[in-house]
Design a protein around this motif. Structure first.
Motif, short mmCIF file in Angstrom:
data_model
loop_
_atom_site.label_atom_id
_atom_site.label_comp_id
_atom_site.label_asym_id
_atom_site.label_seq_id
_atom_site.Cartn_x
_atom_site.Cartn_y
_atom_site.Cartn_z
N UNK A 126 0.80 -1.21 0.00
CA UNK A 126 0.00 0.00 0.00
C UNK A 126 0.84 1.28 0.00
N UNK A 127 2.15 1.12 0.08
CA UNK A 127 3.04 2.28 0.11
C UNK A 127 3.12 2.93 -1.27
N UNK A 128 3.13 4.27 -1.29
CA UNK A 128 3.22 5.02 -2.54
C UNK A 128 4.67 5.43 -2.76
N UNK A 129 5.19 5.07 -3.92
CA UNK A 129 6.56 5.44 -4.28
C UNK A 129 6.57 6.78 -4.99
N UNK A 130 5.74 6.93 -6.02
CA UNK A 130 5.66 8.17 -6.78
C UNK A 130 4.47 8.05 -7.72
#
Length: 465
Positions: free
Chosen positions: A282-286
């Protein structure tokens, strides 16, 4: 005791004079000879007639025709008896019949003027009903054919052709980042790599098991050919091989997912992580935006939904600092349903590919073209007259060498920027190049057949340019 009030003699004399003036004026008016009816042109009434003769200002008059006969002014004799003066006259050729009365006494002027003016006005009215030669000045324009555009102005937002958020497909710790913020990347480029040491160990273990299962299957097949191995042993060897091969494929996919790649050509935005950060799925990188083409998203009221179609063109206006940007576009999507909250339909359009100054997220004003009517008859909106019998325009036609008014029933079509489309209800009533009264049709004294003095329309009031 009864008290008596004495009236001064001067008051009595005044009352007597007023009574004499009143009775004498009425008698004179009744005995006035009538003007011969043959002297007036029947059916043509001049404005005012004899009605404009009146008493309270002490004078009155009526307009006479060119054949009016001279009539005596009975008001003069009647008013003179009351201490006033009255006169009435009818011009034999000039068409002006007037009657007037002026009084010298306190009330004689008013009454004498009424009698003298009324008698002279009635004489002028009888003889002068044919004197209407008034010419009405009007401003006109030529009836032209033009193309009219039906458009609406709405607001919308600019969006990238494609945009997506970059997230990892598996959990892990960031080992390396291979992109810079704002960098243009190609589809398939590696953007980030997660730590895959554990997965590689599992992959090597599974790979060894796969090689063993492959060797066992080969030996069992050879033994089965010599009837040394039973069919059950051969089936088990095949199952072990297939299982090992599947496990190896799963680990190969998991290892591939530790590399985050660009889904399409685009420009990378700001990143929110650094090497060493632990990421989940669920982590946003870009985020990445495809700027090869830009889209415009806007809402159109349901009243226009039947006119909004795929292929409609629009012009986008927006401001970037002190610079005003403008671009052309075309509708490619119209929603099949109407939003019940806003009562509007969602519409999307594509800007031309060379619209580089625009950026996703910009707010702009959109001029959406709904319909284009080509080669139609147009007039200024001020030329349209709405009456109880319908909509009309006043055409200027020539009769006996003079310009006269002709009322033409029309149907109003498209309106745009002060110009309206008109459709004559009868063929041949209007033609291109014909003069039309362009302004003031609701306030001017116009009637069918009335004489007109056409003048060019004031340039300050021209529309449709």
């Amino acid at each position: 005791m009864t008290k008596f009030r004495f009236v001064r003699p001067i008051h009595c004399a005044l009352f007597a004079a007023l009574w004499a003036a009143d009775t004498g004026s009425i008698a004179a008016a009744e005995d006035a000879p009538a003007v011969a009816p043959a002297a007036a042109a029947p059916g043509e009434a001049s404005p005012g007639g004899g009605r404009r003769g009146g008493g309270r200002r002490g004078q009155g008059g009526g307009t006479g025709g060119p054949n009016a006969e001279q009539a005596p002014a009975p008001g003069a004799a009647a008013t003179a008896a009351a201490g006033g003066q009255g006169s009435g006259s009818v011009a034999p050729t000039g068409g002006a019949a007037r009657g007037s009365g002026q009084g010298a006494g306190t009330g004689g002027g008013q009454r004498g003027g009424t009698a003298g003016g009324g008698a002279g006005g009635r004489a002028g009215g009888r003889g002068g009903r044919g004197g209407g030669n008034t010419v009405q000045p009007v401003e006109v324009v030529k009836l032209t054919r033009a193309d009219l555009i039906d458009s609406i102005t709405i607001v919308g937002s600019i969006a990238a052709n494609e945009t997506t958020t970059i997230r990892p497909e598996v959990a892990g710790t960031i080992r390396e980042i291979y992109f810079n913020e704002g960098q243009a990347v190609r589809k398939g480029d590696v953007l980030l790599r997660l730590d895959d040491s554990e997965l590689r160990g599992q992959y090597n273990q599974t790979s060894a098991a796969f090689e063993l299962a492959k060797a066992n299957l080969t030996r069992t097949e050879m033994l089965a050919k010599g009837n040394t191995a039973s069919p059950a042993e051969l089936d088990k060897a095949k199952a072990d091989f297939d299982s090992a091969q599947a496990n190896l494929e799963v680990l190969r996919v998991r290892l591939a997912r530790t590399e985050v790649r660009a889904p399409f050509d685009g420009v990378m935005n700001a990143r929110t992580n650094s090497p060493g950060d632990l990421l989940t799925t669920q982590s946003i990188i870009s985020t990445i935006d495809d700027l090869s083409r830009l889209k415009v998203d806007f809402q159109v009221s349901e009243r226009y939904q039947d006119k909004v179609k795929i292929g409609n063109t629009f012009t986008l206006h927006t401001t970037a600092g002190s610079t005003t940007l403008q671009g052309k576009g075309e509708v490619y999507f119209v929603s099949s349903s109407i939003d019940r909250n806003s009562r509007s339909v969602q519409v999307k359009g594509l800007l031309a590919q060379d619209q580089q100054p625009f950026r996703p997220g910009m707010f702009g004003t959109i001029d959406l073209i709904l319909e284009v009517r080509k080669n139609i008859l147009t007039v200024p909106e001020g030329a349209i007259l709405a009456t109880a019998t319908g909509v009309q325009v006043v055409s200027v036609v020539t009769r006996d060498g003079q310009s006269v008014a002709k009322f033409v029933n029309v149907k109003v079509g498209l309106r745009a920027r002060g110009v309206a489309e008109i459709i004559p209800l009868r063929d041949g009533d209007l033609a291109e190049g014909q003069s039309i009264v362009a302004s003031g049709v609701g306030g001017l004294q116009l009637f069918d057949g009335g004489r007109l003095e056409p003048r060019p329309l004031n340039s300050a009031f021209k529309t449709g340019n």
